[in-house]
Scaffold this motif. Structure first.
Motif, mmCIF file in Angstrom:
data_model
loop_
_atom_site.group_PDB
_atom_site.id
_atom_site.type_symbol
_atom_site.label_atom_id
_atom_site.label_comp_id
_atom_site.label_asym_id
_atom_site.label_seq_id
_atom_site.Cartn_x
_atom_site.Cartn_y
_atom_site.Cartn_z
ATOM 1 N N ASP A 153 12.619 -2.055 30.620
ATOM 2 C CA ASP A 153 11.258 -1.513 30.641
ATOM 3 C C ASP A 153 10.722 -1.336 29.224
ATOM 4 O O ASP A 153 9.577 -1.691 28.926
ATOM 5 N N LYS A 154 11.547 -0.775 28.350
ATOM 6 C CA LYS A 154 11.108 -0.559 26.971
ATOM 7 C C LYS A 154 10.877 -1.882 26.248
ATOM 8 O O LYS A 154 9.955 -1.998 25.433
ATOM 9 N N TYR B 211 6.804 -5.978 39.349
ATOM 10 C CA TYR B 211 7.101 -4.688 38.712
ATOM 11 C C TYR B 211 6.936 -4.783 37.198
ATOM 12 O O TYR B 211 6.324 -3.914 36.565
ATOM 13 N N GLU B 212 7.471 -5.844 36.600
ATOM 14 C CA GLU B 212 7.394 -6.003 35.154
ATOM 15 C C GLU B 212 5.961 -6.292 34.699
ATOM 16 O O GLU B 212 5.527 -5.837 33.636
ATOM 17 N N THR C 210 -0.151 -1.775 32.425
ATOM 18 C CA THR C 210 -0.279 -0.356 32.088
ATOM 19 C C THR C 210 -0.372 -0.157 30.580
ATOM 20 O O THR C 210 -1.191 0.631 30.093
ATOM 21 N N VAL C 211 0.472 -0.866 29.842
ATOM 22 C CA VAL C 211 0.461 -0.758 28.378
ATOM 23 C C VAL C 211 -0.858 -1.270 27.808
ATOM 24 O O VAL C 211 -1.472 -0.631 26.948
ATOM 25 N N GLU D 65 7.526 -3.211 27.410
ATOM 26 C CA GLU D 65 6.457 -2.446 26.774
ATOM 27 C C GLU D 65 6.231 -2.937 25.351
ATOM 28 O O GLU D 65 5.086 -3.086 24.900
ATOM 29 N N ARG E 295 17.750 -0.939 33.401
ATOM 30 C CA ARG E 295 16.338 -0.819 33.755
ATOM 31 C C ARG E 295 15.545 -0.169 32.617
ATOM 32 O O ARG E 295 14.461 -0.644 32.266
ATOM 33 N N ASP E 296 16.073 0.917 32.056
ATOM 34 C CA ASP E 296 15.370 1.609 30.978
ATOM 35 C C ASP E 296 15.194 0.686 29.772
ATOM 36 O O ASP E 296 14.120 0.618 29.169
ATOM 37 N N ARG F 68 3.335 -5.107 36.087
ATOM 38 C CA ARG F 68 2.622 -3.829 36.130
ATOM 39 C C ARG F 68 2.850 -3.037 34.846
ATOM 40 O O ARG F 68 1.956 -2.324 34.378
ATOM 41 N N ILE F 69 4.058 -3.135 34.287
ATOM 42 C CA ILE F 69 4.332 -2.452 33.021
ATOM 43 C C ILE F 69 3.421 -3.002 31.933
ATOM 44 O O ILE F 69 2.837 -2.246 31.141
#
Length: 229
Positions: free
Chosen positions: A147-148, A176-177, A183-184, A151, A143-144, A179-180
């Motif tokens: 996510d990175k 979910y992805e 946000t960025v 981003e 997941r980490d 939303r990342i």
């Protein structure tokens, strides 16, 4: 954790507790008792019969117990060596951390299998529940890393949109992805993002934000280059 209150009565405090326990489900994690009424041989002024003991039992249930069993049964099908599943509770849900060797098959292409497992586990966790319980399943450090990576993709494509002055369409992602990405992009002047498409084809789009002055792209001083290189 959820709590359930029941009452028990009996000739003694212990019997009242036993009566209360009979009214509870078997999978409680702990029980606390409160004495409501002490037993007495006679009632008021000795005119009435004996008074029974009365207690209130407050049982705490770990909502993740059955959910974890469900998850364990699914994960074991992937024959993961050195498998371990740790459970943590958050303010609004449960987080399961899965660790072991060769987690790739369980994760699937771009996490599709892991997301499906998380979705099914969430259905079980919220079955017949009034309050929504969010279930998050982590597999190793996937997941980490994912996510990175998202981003980074968002920053690179925001830079591209600024350079070519046109919309940039990203690959389909789950909510979910996306939303990342949003946000960025919100943190970058001159661009904005939104979602288009239906169901599995829904994706994020990054384009120019005409309400803000777009920054000048310069590889020597633009902050975007520092973040993605």
């Amino acid at each position: 954790m959820k709590s359930v209150k029941v009452y028990g009565v009996g000739d003694t405090i212990e019997k009242a507790k036993e009566d209360a326990l009979l009214k509870l489900e078997k999978d409680y994690s702990s029980v606390e008792y409160e004495i409501i009424q002490m037993p007495a041989k006679k009632g008021l002024f000795g005119l009435f019969g004996a008074l029974e003991a009365k207690v209130r039992a407050i049982a705490l249930y770990d909502e993740g117990v059955n959910v974890k069993d469900f998850l364990q049964n699914i994960v074991e099908k992937f024959e993961i060596e050195n498998l371990s599943i740790e459970q943590k509770e958050t303010e609004n849900g449960i987080v399961f951390d899965i660790n072991g060797d060769n987690l790739g098959a369980m994760i699937g292409y771009r996490g599709e299998t892991l997301n499906a497992i998380q979705y099914l586990t969430g259905l079980v966790a919220n079955k017949e529940k009034e309050a929504f319980c969010k279930v998050t399943i982590n597999a190793g450090d996937y997941r980490d890393k994912r996510d990175k990576a998202i981003e980074n993709v968002a920053r690179k494509n925001a830079l591209r949109a600024l350079r070519i002055r046109r919309n940039v369409y990203l690959e389909p992602m789950n909510s979910y992805e996306r939303r990342i990405v949003h946000t960025v992009v919100q943190e970058i002047d001159g661009v904005k993002s939104w979602s288009e498409g239906e169901k599995r084809n829904r994706h994020a789009v990054i384009g120019l934000d005409n309400s803000k002055k777009a920054p000048k792209i310069d590889e020597n001083n633009h902050s975007l280059y520092e973040k993605i290189n």
